[in-house]
Design a protein around this motif. Structure first.
Motif, PDB file in Angstrom:
ATOM      1  N   UNK A  54       0.138  -4.732  -3.039  1.00  0.00           N
ATOM      2  CA  UNK A  54      -0.814  -4.507  -2.795  1.00  0.00           C
ATOM      3  C   UNK A  54      -1.812  -2.933  -3.652  1.00  0.00           C
ATOM      4  N   UNK A  55      -1.538  -3.096  -4.619  1.00  0.00           N
ATOM      5  CA  UNK A  55      -2.002  -1.175  -5.126  1.00  0.00           C
ATOM      6  C   UNK A  55      -3.162  -2.791  -6.760  1.00  0.00           C
ATOM      7  N   UNK A  56      -4.284  -1.311  -6.286  1.00  0.00           N
ATOM      8  CA  UNK A  56      -5.637  -2.135  -7.344  1.00  0.00           C
ATOM      9  C   UNK A  56      -5.650  -1.316  -9.324  1.00  0.00           C
ATOM     10  N   UNK A  57      -4.530   0.205  -8.597  1.00  0.00           N
ATOM     11  CA  UNK A  57      -4.823   0.736  -9.139  1.00  0.00           C
ATOM     12  C   UNK A  57      -3.264   1.135  -9.782  1.00  0.00           C
ATOM     13  N   UNK A  58      -2.690   0.969 -10.795  1.00  0.00           N
ATOM     14  CA  UNK A  58      -1.422   1.843 -11.571  1.00  0.00           C
ATOM     15  C   UNK A  58      -1.172   3.233 -11.174  1.00  0.00           C
ATOM     16  N   UNK A  59      -2.473   3.819 -11.150  1.00  0.00           N
ATOM     17  CA  UNK A  59      -1.953   5.320 -11.052  1.00  0.00           C
ATOM     18  C   UNK A  59      -1.243   6.066  -9.665  1.00  0.00           C
ATOM     19  N   UNK A  60      -1.407   4.420  -8.526  1.00  0.00           N
ATOM     20  CA  UNK A  60      -1.510   5.479  -7.438  1.00  0.00           C
ATOM     21  C   UNK A  60       0.479   5.716  -7.578  1.00  0.00           C
ATOM     22  N   UNK A  61       0.750   4.494  -8.832  1.00  0.00           N
ATOM     23  CA  UNK A  61       2.292   4.161  -8.598  1.00  0.00           C
ATOM     24  C   UNK A  61       3.041   5.548  -9.741  1.00  0.00           C
ATOM     25  N   UNK A  62       2.144   5.408 -10.773  1.00  0.00           N
ATOM     26  CA  UNK A  62       2.718   6.714 -11.424  1.00  0.00           C
ATOM     27  C   UNK A  62       2.019   7.569 -10.702  1.00  0.00           C
ATOM     28  N   UNK A  63       2.409   7.678  -9.778  1.00  0.00           N
ATOM     29  CA  UNK A  63       1.803   9.655  -9.048  1.00  0.00           C
ATOM     30  C   UNK A  63       2.348   9.306  -8.405  1.00  0.00           C
ATOM     31  N   UNK A  64       2.763   8.429  -7.406  1.00  0.00           N
ATOM     32  CA  UNK A  64       4.512   7.965  -6.318  1.00  0.00           C
ATOM     33  C   UNK A  64       5.227   8.540  -6.854  1.00  0.00           C
ATOM     34  N   UNK A  65       6.137   8.672  -5.583  1.00  0.00           N
ATOM     35  CA  UNK A  65       7.781   8.906  -6.083  1.00  0.00           C
ATOM     36  C   UNK A  65       8.818   7.491  -5.935  1.00  0.00           C
ATOM     37  N   UNK A  66       8.237   5.700  -5.856  1.00  0.00           N
ATOM     38  CA  UNK A  66       8.888   5.093  -6.327  1.00  0.00           C
ATOM     39  C   UNK A  66       9.601   4.653  -8.048  1.00  0.00           C
ATOM     40  N   UNK A  67      10.140   4.619  -8.270  1.00  0.00           N
ATOM     41  CA  UNK A  67      11.018   5.422  -9.433  1.00  0.00           C
ATOM     42  C   UNK A  67      11.088   3.586 -10.156  1.00  0.00           C
ATOM     43  N   UNK A  68      11.870   2.568  -9.605  1.00  0.00           N
ATOM     44  CA  UNK A  68      11.508   1.979  -9.993  1.00  0.00           C
ATOM     45  C   UNK A  68      10.487   0.517 -10.549  1.00  0.00           C
ATOM     46  N   UNK A  69       9.246   0.977  -9.788  1.00  0.00           N
ATOM     47  CA  UNK A  69       8.556   0.115  -9.860  1.00  0.00           C
ATOM     48  C   UNK A  69       7.135   1.247 -11.546  1.00  0.00           C
ATOM     49  N   UNK A  70       7.854   2.536 -11.378  1.00  0.00           N
ATOM     50  CA  UNK A  70       6.964   2.886 -12.571  1.00  0.00           C
ATOM     51  C   UNK A  70       7.584   3.185 -13.178  1.00  0.00           C
ATOM     52  N   UNK A  71       8.573   1.966 -13.574  1.00  0.00           N
ATOM     53  CA  UNK A  71       9.944   1.761 -14.613  1.00  0.00           C
ATOM     54  C   UNK A  71       9.078   0.437 -15.451  1.00  0.00           C
ATOM     55  N   UNK A  72       8.769  -0.733 -13.746  1.00  0.00           N
ATOM     56  CA  UNK A  72       8.122  -1.496 -14.689  1.00  0.00           C
ATOM     57  C   UNK A  72       6.595  -2.106 -15.554  1.00  0.00           C
ATOM     58  N   UNK A  73       5.766  -0.695 -14.321  1.00  0.00           N
ATOM     59  CA  UNK A  73       4.126  -0.417 -15.840  1.00  0.00           C
ATOM     60  C   UNK A  73       4.345  -0.341 -16.860  1.00  0.00           C
ATOM     61  N   UNK A  74       5.470   0.837 -17.017  1.00  0.00           N
ATOM     62  CA  UNK A  74       5.835   1.289 -18.430  1.00  0.00           C
ATOM     63  C   UNK A  74       6.285   1.100 -19.715  1.00  0.00           C
ATOM     64  N   UNK A  75       6.925  -0.351 -19.099  1.00  0.00           N
ATOM     65  CA  UNK A  75       7.477  -1.309 -19.625  1.00  0.00           C
ATOM     66  C   UNK A  75       7.203  -2.497 -20.821  1.00  0.00           C
ATOM     67  N   UNK A  76       7.055  -2.421 -22.538  1.00  0.00           N
ATOM     68  CA  UNK A  76       5.760  -2.669 -22.644  1.00  0.00           C
ATOM     69  C   UNK A  76       5.304  -2.438 -23.983  1.00  0.00           C
TER      70      UNK A  76
END
Length: 76
Positions: A54-76
């Motif tokens: 339920x995120x429109x912009x991955x910037x919220x995830x990259x600036x957040x504390x959830x390392x698992x989500x950050x890892x998924x977005x950085x893959x590729x």
């Protein structure tokens, strides 16, 4: 780093997959087709993850504390 939003990933998926299908019909170079297909899958999966989270912009995830989500977005 350039950050794409959910809409960008959806559009990227559609464009890359559409071009892949067109090149497949034209029997174009297999390596080019594979690269387009890989980009299409990457965009599609990132879109699905953002939708699931339920995120429109991955910037919220990259600036957040959830390392698992950050890892998924950085893959590729």
């Amino acid at each position: 780093m350039l950050i794409a939003d959910k809409r960008d990933y959806r559009n990227g998926y559609k464009k890359h997959y559409g071009l892949y299908k067109r090149l497949y019909k034209e029997n174009a170079d297999i390596n080019s087709r594979r690269l387009l297909l890989a980009y299409s899958v990457e965009c599609g999966l990132k879109y699905m993850l953002l939708d699931k989270w339920h995120e429109e912009n991955p910037k919220n995830i990259l600036e957040g504390a959830d390392e698992k989500k950050k890892t998924f977005l950085h893959a590729g």
